[in-house]
Motif scaffolding. Structure first.
Motif, PDB file in Angstrom:
ATOM      1  N   LYS A   1      32.298  49.872  46.432  1.00  0.00           N
ATOM      2  CA  LYS A   1      33.152  51.035  46.144  1.00  0.00           C
ATOM      3  C   LYS A   1      34.435  51.020  46.981  1.00  0.00           C
ATOM      4  CE  LYS A   1      30.141  52.749  43.285  1.00  0.00           C
ATOM      5  NZ  LYS A   1      29.304  51.540  43.126  1.00  0.00           N
ATOM      6  N   ASP A   2      34.558  50.040  47.878  1.00  0.00           N
ATOM      7  CA  ASP A   2      35.775  49.936  48.684  1.00  0.00           C
ATOM      8  C   ASP A   2      36.634  48.793  48.135  1.00  0.00           C
ATOM      9  OD1 ASP A   2      34.417  47.692  49.464  1.00  0.00           O
ATOM     10  OD2 ASP A   2      34.453  48.124  51.609  1.00  0.00           O
ATOM     11  N   ASN A   3      37.414  48.150  48.986  1.00  0.00           N
ATOM     12  CA  ASN A   3      38.329  47.092  48.529  1.00  0.00           C
ATOM     13  C   ASN A   3      37.759  45.682  48.708  1.00  0.00           C
ATOM     14  OD1 ASN A   3      40.497  48.821  47.737  1.00  0.00           O
ATOM     15  ND2 ASN A   3      40.997  49.112  49.908  1.00  0.00           N
ATOM     16  N   THR A   4      36.446  45.559  48.759  1.00  0.00           N
ATOM     17  CA  THR A   4      35.829  44.252  48.960  1.00  0.00           C
ATOM     18  C   THR A   4      36.307  43.239  47.926  1.00  0.00           C
ATOM     19  OG1 THR A   4      33.847  45.154  50.029  1.00  0.00           O
ATOM     20  CG2 THR A   4      33.644  42.991  48.993  1.00  0.00           C
ATOM     21  N   GLU A   5      36.354  43.614  46.659  1.00  0.00           N
ATOM     22  CA  GLU A   5      36.751  42.659  45.623  1.00  0.00           C
ATOM     23  C   GLU A   5      38.196  42.212  45.799  1.00  0.00           C
ATOM     24  OE1 GLU A   5      36.501  41.866  40.818  1.00  0.00           O
ATOM     25  OE2 GLU A   5      36.097  43.893  41.585  1.00  0.00           O
ATOM     26  N   ALA A   6      39.085  43.112  46.105  1.00  0.00           N
ATOM     27  CA  ALA A   6      40.492  42.760  46.325  1.00  0.00           C
ATOM     28  C   ALA A   6      40.634  41.829  47.522  1.00  0.00           C
ATOM     29  CB  ALA A   6      41.328  44.018  46.526  1.00  0.00           C
ATOM     30  N   VAL A   7      39.849  42.080  48.562  1.00  0.00           N
ATOM     31  CA  VAL A   7      39.867  41.219  49.746  1.00  0.00           C
ATOM     32  C   VAL A   7      39.387  39.819  49.377  1.00  0.00           C
ATOM     33  CG1 VAL A   7      38.817  40.829  52.006  1.00  0.00           C
ATOM     34  CG2 VAL A   7      39.619  43.114  51.392  1.00  0.00           C
ATOM     35  N   LEU A   8      38.346  39.732  48.564  1.00  0.00           N
ATOM     36  CA  LEU A   8      37.828  38.426  48.140  1.00  0.00           C
ATOM     37  C   LEU A   8      38.857  37.661  47.309  1.00  0.00           C
ATOM     38  CD1 LEU A   8      34.179  39.457  47.212  1.00  0.00           C
ATOM     39  CD2 LEU A   8      34.847  37.928  49.068  1.00  0.00           C
ATOM     40  N   GLN A   9      39.547  38.378  46.431  1.00  0.00           N
ATOM     41  CA  GLN A   9      40.593  37.736  45.626  1.00  0.00           C
ATOM     42  C   GLN A   9      41.673  37.139  46.517  1.00  0.00           C
ATOM     43  OE1 GLN A   9      41.849  40.890  42.998  1.00  0.00           O
ATOM     44  NE2 GLN A   9      40.348  40.343  41.414  1.00  0.00           N
ATOM     45  N   ALA A  10      42.069  37.868  47.543  1.00  0.00           N
ATOM     46  CA  ALA A  10      43.094  37.376  48.465  1.00  0.00           C
ATOM     47  C   ALA A  10      42.582  36.185  49.272  1.00  0.00           C
ATOM     48  CB  ALA A  10      43.533  38.502  49.394  1.00  0.00           C
ATOM     49  N   LEU A  11      41.327  36.243  49.682  1.00  0.00           N
ATOM     50  CA  LEU A  11      40.753  35.169  50.489  1.00  0.00           C
ATOM     51  C   LEU A  11      40.617  33.859  49.715  1.00  0.00           C
ATOM     52  CD1 LEU A  11      37.995  37.128  52.449  1.00  0.00           C
ATOM     53  CD2 LEU A  11      39.978  35.971  53.450  1.00  0.00           C
ATOM     54  N   GLN A  12      40.505  33.942  48.401  1.00  0.00           N
ATOM     55  CA  GLN A  12      40.402  32.722  47.600  1.00  0.00           C
ATOM     56  C   GLN A  12      41.643  31.841  47.737  1.00  0.00           C
ATOM     57  OE1 GLN A  12      39.264  34.294  43.648  1.00  0.00           O
ATOM     58  NE2 GLN A  12      37.387  33.094  43.836  1.00  0.00           N
ATOM     59  N   LYS A  13      42.771  32.438  48.081  1.00  0.00           N
ATOM     60  CA  LYS A  13      44.000  31.659  48.281  1.00  0.00           C
ATOM     61  C   LYS A  13      43.948  30.858  49.569  1.00  0.00           C
ATOM     62  CE  LYS A  13      46.644  35.214  45.815  1.00  0.00           C
ATOM     63  NZ  LYS A  13      47.708  36.251  45.921  1.00  0.00           N
ATOM     64  N   GLU A  14      43.155  31.327  50.546  1.00  0.00           N
ATOM     65  CA  GLU A  14      43.024  30.648  51.827  1.00  0.00           C
ATOM     66  C   GLU A  14      41.799  29.738  51.892  1.00  0.00           C
ATOM     67  OE1 GLU A  14      43.462  33.173  55.345  1.00  0.00           O
ATOM     68  OE2 GLU A  14      43.997  34.831  54.018  1.00  0.00           O
ATOM     69  N   ILE A  15      40.775  30.072  51.122  1.00  0.00           N
ATOM     70  CA  ILE A  15      39.496  29.359  51.195  1.00  0.00           C
ATOM     71  C   ILE A  15      39.200  28.739  49.831  1.00  0.00           C
ATOM     72  CG2 ILE A  15      37.024  29.574  51.708  1.00  0.00           C
ATOM     73  CD1 ILE A  15      37.696  32.045  53.378  1.00  0.00           C
ATOM     74  N   PRO A  16      39.520  27.470  49.647  1.00  0.00           N
ATOM     75  CA  PRO A  16      39.370  26.839  48.321  1.00  0.00           C
ATOM     76  C   PRO A  16      37.927  26.711  47.850  1.00  0.00           C
ATOM     77  CG  PRO A  16      39.988  25.219  50.002  1.00  0.00           C
ATOM     78  CD  PRO A  16      40.126  26.556  50.637  1.00  0.00           C
ATOM     79  N   THR A  17      36.964  26.790  48.755  1.00  0.00           N
ATOM     80  CA  THR A  17      35.553  26.646  48.363  1.00  0.00           C
ATOM     81  C   THR A  17      34.895  27.992  48.076  1.00  0.00           C
ATOM     82  OG1 THR A  17      34.883  26.657  50.699  1.00  0.00           O
ATOM     83  CG2 THR A  17      35.275  24.509  49.672  1.00  0.00           C
ATOM     84  N   LEU A  18      35.680  29.067  48.095  1.00  0.00           N
ATOM     85  CA  LEU A  18      35.130  30.401  47.875  1.00  0.00           C
ATOM     86  C   LEU A  18      35.097  30.752  46.400  1.00  0.00           C
ATOM     87  CD1 LEU A  18      34.212  33.259  48.762  1.00  0.00           C
ATOM     88  CD2 LEU A  18      36.640  33.827  49.077  1.00  0.00           C
ATOM     89  N   VAL A  19      33.928  31.155  45.925  1.00  0.00           N
ATOM     90  CA  VAL A  19      33.787  31.754  44.597  1.00  0.00           C
ATOM     91  C   VAL A  19      33.083  33.098  44.799  1.00  0.00           C
ATOM     92  CG1 VAL A  19      33.701  29.571  43.337  1.00  0.00           C
ATOM     93  CG2 VAL A  19      31.583  30.573  44.190  1.00  0.00           C
ATOM     94  N   TYR A  20      33.402  34.038  43.947  1.00  0.00           N
ATOM     95  CA  TYR A  20      32.688  35.307  44.067  1.00  0.00           C
ATOM     96  C   TYR A  20      32.326  35.832  42.686  1.00  0.00           C
ATOM     97  CZ  TYR A  20      36.542  38.430  42.691  1.00  0.00           C
ATOM     98  OH  TYR A  20      37.515  39.086  41.991  1.00  0.00           O
ATOM     99  N   PHE A  21      31.245  36.561  42.645  1.00  0.00           N
ATOM    100  CA  PHE A  21      30.767  37.192  41.427  1.00  0.00           C
ATOM    101  C   PHE A  21      30.663  38.691  41.703  1.00  0.00           C
ATOM    102  CE2 PHE A  21      28.185  33.418  42.566  1.00  0.00           C
ATOM    103  CZ  PHE A  21      28.759  32.488  41.708  1.00  0.00           C
ATOM    104  N   THR A  22      30.841  39.505  40.676  1.00  0.00           N
ATOM    105  CA  THR A  22      30.620  40.937  40.817  1.00  0.00           C
ATOM    106  C   THR A  22      29.383  41.323  40.016  1.00  0.00           C
ATOM    107  OG1 THR A  22      32.948  41.478  41.198  1.00  0.00           O
ATOM    108  CG2 THR A  22      31.540  43.244  40.385  1.00  0.00           C
ATOM    109  N   ASN A  23      28.399  41.817  40.736  1.00  0.00           N
ATOM    110  CA  ASN A  23      27.161  42.265  40.113  1.00  0.00           C
ATOM    111  C   ASN A  23      27.327  43.727  39.714  1.00  0.00           C
ATOM    112  OD1 ASN A  23      24.509  42.694  39.335  1.00  0.00           O
ATOM    113  ND2 ASN A  23      23.793  43.021  41.428  1.00  0.00           N
ATOM    114  N   LYS A  24      27.479  43.966  38.427  1.00  0.00           N
ATOM    115  CA  LYS A  24      27.719  45.322  37.944  1.00  0.00           C
ATOM    116  C   LYS A  24      26.464  46.184  38.021  1.00  0.00           C
ATOM    117  CE  LYS A  24      32.057  44.780  36.741  1.00  0.00           C
ATOM    118  NZ  LYS A  24      33.132  45.514  37.453  1.00  0.00           N
ATOM    119  N   GLY A  25      25.303  45.576  38.121  1.00  0.00           N
ATOM    120  CA  GLY A  25      24.066  46.330  38.226  1.00  0.00           C
ATOM    121  C   GLY A  25      22.945  45.679  37.436  1.00  0.00           C
TER     122      GLY A  25
END
Length: 248
Positions: free
Chosen positions: A44-68
């Motif tokens: 419910k916070d900005n975790t997803e936006a932070v992950l999107q930004a981090l992908q530019k710095e960390i090429p091995t980062l992938v993230y998924f969003t579990n809607k439920g």
């Protein structure tokens, strides 16, 4: 051997940058082929936006969003269905786990060719930093009960930070735990089903930001359910779910 790291994250915008940068830099330092898989558990916070930004710095980062449905166990399971490595570790997003320990897990798996590597904070070389006294007491009692009832000699089953081969993860499915009891389900099923494991010391540090998602009062009966399930499988399943011998 490619290493995957599954990290569940719910409202971890403050902790996740330092966690992921430290993890990536450590694995890069040792030249370990890897991917970092974060499950954003419908934060419910900005975790997803932070992950999107981090992908530019960390090429091995992938993230998924579990809607439920959501919850710690569901988030980890979401990642365990999607990782691509030959082995997979479960780590926390709050900087409580040390990436240097993960390297130790990985090297131990390679050297000993075991199906899993478990960390212990309560053996020689292990340590806990700023562990709340009540939780520490409950932890030690819970692990003592698990050891007595299941017969496992390992003394830190409730420690979520562990490493499994892909074949081990496939062999201990299906997963049942929606919540933190998954941390007990994974190692106990691996033990009951005959998968080999090594134990190495690891450290744990209390989170710097936010609040722990583990609510002891809510989890007691859920831990007991999984413990009882694993006991029933061990003593009454007649080995139906045991690890199958490899063909050579």
């Amino acid at each position: 051997m490619k290493l995957s790291v599954v990290i569940p994250a719910y409202n971890e915008e403050e902790s996740i940058p330092e966690t992921l940068k430290s993890l990536y830099n450590t694995l890069q330092k040792y030249g370990i082929e890897h991917e970092i898989c974060v499950t954003n558990d419908n934060s419910k916070d900005n975790t997803e936006a932070v992950l999107q930004a981090l992908q530019k710095e960390i090429p091995t980062l992938v993230y998924f969003t579990n809607k439920g449905p959501n919850g710690f166990g569901y988030a980890v399971r979401y990642g365990l269905e999607r990782f691509t490595g030959d082995c997979v570790a479960v780590m926390m997003a709050d900087m409580s786990d040390d990436p240097e320990d993960l390297v130790k897990y990985y090297n131990t798996m390679l050297e000993k060719d075991v199906d899993a590597v478990f960390g212990s904070r309560f053996m020689k070389g292990g340590k806990v930093i700023d562990y709340p006294k009540l939780k520490l007491y409950i932890n030690r009692v819970a692990n003592l009960i698990i050891r007595f009832l299941v017969g496992i000699k390992y003394n830190d089953t409730t420690n979520a930070f562990k490493l499994y081969k892909r074949e081990t993860i496939e062999g201990i499915k299906p997963f049942m735990s929606p919540h933190f009891n998954l941390t007990v389900e994974l190692p106990l099923k691996a033990y009951v089903r005959g998968y080999s494991f090594a134990v190495v010391p690891n450290s744990w540090t209390n989170r710097k930001y936010g609040e722990s998602k583990l609510k002891i009062k809510e989890m007691g009966s859920r831990y007991f359910f999984i413990l009882l399930y694993c006991m029933i499988e061990k003593f009454f399943s007649r080995g139906d779910y045991m690890k199958k011998p490899s063909r050579k």
